[in-house]
Design an enzyme around this catalytic site. Sequence first.
Site, short mmCIF file in Angstrom:
data_model
loop_
_atom_site.label_atom_id
_atom_site.label_comp_id
_atom_site.label_asym_id
_atom_site.label_seq_id
_atom_site.Cartn_x
_atom_site.Cartn_y
_atom_site.Cartn_z
CB SER A 6 -34.50 37.85 51.79
OG SER A 6 -34.95 38.62 50.71
N1 SAH Z 1 -34.77 43.22 50.07
C1 SAH Z 1 -36.09 43.07 50.65
C2 SAH Z 1 -36.77 41.85 50.10
C3 SAH Z 1 -38.14 42.18 49.63
S1 SAH Z 1 -38.89 40.98 48.57
C4 SAH Z 1 -36.03 43.09 52.16
O1 SAH Z 1 -34.93 43.08 52.72
O2 SAH Z 1 -37.08 43.13 52.80
C5 SAH Z 1 -38.59 41.67 46.99
C6 SAH Z 1 -39.15 43.03 46.72
O3 SAH Z 1 -38.95 43.29 45.33
C7 SAH Z 1 -40.66 43.19 46.95
O4 SAH Z 1 -40.87 44.23 47.86
C8 SAH Z 1 -41.21 43.53 45.57
O5 SAH Z 1 -42.28 44.46 45.59
C9 SAH Z 1 -40.00 44.11 44.88
N2 SAH Z 1 -40.05 44.08 43.42
C10 SAH Z 1 -40.52 43.10 42.60
N3 SAH Z 1 -40.39 43.45 41.31
C11 SAH Z 1 -39.80 44.69 41.31
C12 SAH Z 1 -39.41 45.59 40.28
N4 SAH Z 1 -39.59 45.31 39.00
N5 SAH Z 1 -38.86 46.76 40.64
C13 SAH Z 1 -38.67 47.08 41.96
N6 SAH Z 1 -39.01 46.27 42.98
C14 SAH Z 1 -39.57 45.09 42.66
#
Ligand code: SAH
Length: 223
Positions: free
Chosen positions: A70
């Site tokens: 993000s």
């Molecule tokens: N907080 C992260 C942002 C990653 S983007 C960082 O700091 O890098 C969002 C993430 O949510 C992705 O890795 C995606 O695989 C995950 N995601 C999407 N749907 C999800 C779900 N139902 N349960 C767990 N993770 C999920």
Amino acid sequence: MNTVEFGGIGMTSQRTRERLIQRLKDQGISNQKVLDVIRVTPRHLFLDEALSHRAYEDTALPIGYGQTLSQPYVVALMTEILLSLGPRKKVLEIGTGSGYQATVLAQLVDQVYSVERIKPLQDKARDRLRQLGLRNVRLTHTDGGFGLPDYAPYDAILSAAAPHEVPEELLHQLAPDGILVIPVGPGDEQELRVIIRDGDSSKFEERVVETVRFVPLLSGTTR
Ligand code: SAH
């Protein structure tokens, strides 16, 4: 609370980090603790080497598997909101991704639980957290659309992925006066919503903060 010493910052990197902090302030981030944590957290370690030179730009960056780390402003904003009602002890993050947001949170609250549905992303995040010596983050490979009932309730829940509607389960896993920060909506752009549980009742107060861009919350897990 967990203070981490992230040494070895070159002067150039320090300057680019300061520029990022100034930009966050200009955009309205005012919680000094949040700004300090972002200043000392090595975002470049959460990216592949080919992208690490862009780590201190205020932009979302790809981390593989169609997912993104993000934007720092959004990490700062969500973290600031999460802390706005006072200190939080136990926090759940949905969507570990690179582990950057979890690392930021771990320096501001007692215990972080973070769930990720894509196993290789979780594995990489685990390595990074270990490298940084963070001991108060517990990672779980599961579909966070149902929260993480095993350790509920949480003083705060932050979702880094956007569902079409707020999952009921997340509301049920909020502690009294707990706060949920979550992007909601079906499109590329979503509403960043803040939902606060009213004491120990089952009443919730909700407001929309601004428009954000997150990856969708998907169901199921992948190995
Ligand atoms: N907080 C992260 C942002 C990653 S983007 C960082 O700091 O890098 C969002 C993430 O949510 C992705 O890795 C995606 O695989 C995950 N995601 C999407 N749907 C999800 C779900 N139902 N349960 C767990 N993770 C999920």
